[in-house]
Design an enzyme around this catalytic site. Structure first.
Site, PDB file in Angstrom:
ATOM      1  N   GLY A 189       5.476   6.902 -14.598  1.00  0.00           N
ATOM      2  CA  GLY A 189       4.813   5.783 -15.207  1.00  0.00           C
ATOM      3  C   GLY A 189       4.210   4.825 -14.356  1.00  0.00           C
ATOM      4  N   VAL A 248       3.540   1.078 -12.339  1.00  0.00           N
ATOM      5  CA  VAL A 248       4.383  -0.198 -11.826  1.00  0.00           C
ATOM      6  C   VAL A 248       3.599  -1.311 -11.781  1.00  0.00           C
ATOM      7  CG1 VAL A 248       5.695  -1.242  -9.879  1.00  0.00           C
ATOM      8  CG2 VAL A 248       5.816   1.106 -10.594  1.00  0.00           C
ATOM      9  N   LEU A 292       0.462  -2.313  -9.897  1.00  0.00           N
ATOM     10  CA  LEU A 292       0.510  -2.143  -8.472  1.00  0.00           C
ATOM     11  C   LEU A 292       0.335  -0.746  -8.063  1.00  0.00           C
ATOM     12  CD1 LEU A 292       3.702  -4.472  -8.098  1.00  0.00           C
ATOM     13  CD2 LEU A 292       1.438  -4.997  -7.541  1.00  0.00           C
ATOM     14  N   GLY A 293       0.638   0.303  -8.858  1.00  0.00           N
ATOM     15  CA  GLY A 293       0.693   1.859  -8.386  1.00  0.00           C
ATOM     16  C   GLY A 293       1.417   2.610  -9.722  1.00  0.00           C
ATOM     17  N   SER A 333       4.742   9.355 -11.250  1.00  0.00           N
ATOM     18  CA  SER A 333       4.789  10.518 -12.187  1.00  0.00           C
ATOM     19  C   SER A 333       5.798  10.085 -13.467  1.00  0.00           C
ATOM     20  CB  SER A 333       5.862  11.779 -11.650  1.00  0.00           C
ATOM     21  OG  SER A 333       7.185  11.492 -11.210  1.00  0.00           O
ATOM     22  N   ASP A 386      14.036  11.037   0.236  1.00  0.00           N
ATOM     23  CA  ASP A 386      12.676  10.835   0.096  1.00  0.00           C
ATOM     24  C   ASP A 386      12.018   9.741   0.879  1.00  0.00           C
ATOM     25  OD1 ASP A 386      10.153  12.160  -0.762  1.00  0.00           O
ATOM     26  OD2 ASP A 386      10.635  10.968  -2.792  1.00  0.00           O
ATOM     27  N   LYS A 396       8.877  -1.636 -13.215  1.00  0.00           N
ATOM     28  CA  LYS A 396       8.731   0.098 -13.434  1.00  0.00           C
ATOM     29  C   LYS A 396       8.703   0.059 -14.743  1.00  0.00           C
ATOM     30  CE  LYS A 396      10.229   2.815 -10.276  1.00  0.00           C
ATOM     31  NZ  LYS A 396      11.355   3.660  -9.709  1.00  0.00           N
TER      32      LYS A 396
END
Length: 302
Positions: free
Chosen positions: A56, A58, A50-51, A54, A167, A72
């Site tokens: 690792g 997912v 999926l993405g 930094s 964030d 994740k």
């Protein structure tokens, strides 16, 4: 500092506290009435990525009952390295997420590990991130108002528990097929006492001035999330990162100087006013999440 945009994870810089990771208990069968955290992950398969953050990648995953989730995947350090910053950050994220139960916060489901990797199971938001959404669609005031109201509901839940996310940005806010928004990526989140957070954390373009300059080492608190929210609303409406015409260091210097990101005159009066209220340079002048929930921009009818 750098920004990494992905759909389900944006793992950020290392944090400074640690806690014990929660573990998932097995169940005998899948029931729609049981909490998501009780779903079984003894037999699961990894699907498409999926993405990537930094720490690792997912992936999408599915368990033996056909339940889909996000996973994740993080490389574990060599034995004896449990105090490394990445592990500390992950332990903190798991510890916080395992305590939260709110429709506008991504649900932590459990963990698994083997000799080399740690797997964190999370609720799957099929729509990806708000960053992906505004790249594909031009969001109107009605969309952004509805999403902002939900972001505020999630933030209000956190702030009532003295947790600062640190964030907030479109890449860290997910959306499901029903239009429900989910705050995600709690790798930098921290429970605070008396506004005592003093380490510069976050993604540069969304950072509040007090985070950048950390005036007199007095630290910062919940109001830092409000500034980031204002930048996030601006991001959704303009389809641009705040301070997008600047390199990172110049943006940090500009924020440090108390200069606001450009707010186009073409925005509606309600949206413009909402953003300006969030972007007060003095954090004491920013409204709380509860106060912003009464703002006309988020109370408007869809």
């Amino acid at each position: 500092m750098s920004s990494t945009v992905d759909q389900q994870s944006n793992a950020s810089e290392e944090d400074d506290i640690s806690s014990t990771a929660a573990e998932l208990g097995d169940i005998g069968s899948l029931s729609p009435h049981q909490p998501l955290r009780n779903y079984c992950f003894t037999n699961w398969q990894k699907g498409d990525m999926l993405g990537r953050g930094s720490l690792g990648p997912v992936y999408e995953g599915v368990n033996e009952f056909g339940f889909f989730f996000a996973v994740k995947e993080v490389d574990l350090p060599d034995q004896g390295g449990q105090g490394t910053p990445s592990v500390i950050q992950l332990e903190q994220e798991i510890s916080l997420l395992s305590q939260f139960q709110h429709e506008n916060i991504v649900q932590y489901l459990g963990t698994d590990k083997d000799d080399e990797k740690l797997y964190i199971f999370l609720e799957l938001a099929t729509g990806g991130s708000l960053a992906k959404l505004y790249q594909n669609y031009e969001l109107q005031d009605s969309h952004v108002s509805a999403y902002t109201r939900q972001i505020l509901n999630g933030l209000n839940y956190l702030h009532e528990r003295n947790v600062v996310h640190r964030d907030i940005k479109c890449a860290n806010i997910l959306i499901d097929a029903s239009g429900t928004v989910k705050l995600a990526d709690f790798g930098l989140a921290k429970a605070i006492a008396l506004n005592d957070v003093s380490i510069c954390k976050g993604t540069a373009y969304w950072m509040a001035p007090e985070v950048v300059i950390n005036r007199s080492k007095k630290g910062y608190g919940l109001a830092a999330d409000i500034w980031s929210l204002g930048c996030t609303v601006l991001e959704m409406l303009t389809r641009k990162t705040p301070y997008s015409n600047m390199e990172v260091m110049r943006a940090l210097f500009t924020i440090n100087s108390g200069v606001l990101p450009h707010i186009p005159d073409t925005l509606s009066a309600e949206a413009h006013d909402f953003i300006l209220k969030c972007l007060q340079v003095n954090p004491d002048n920013r409204p709380t999440t509860a106060e912003l929930l009464d703002h006309p921009f988020v109370k408007r009818q869809l």
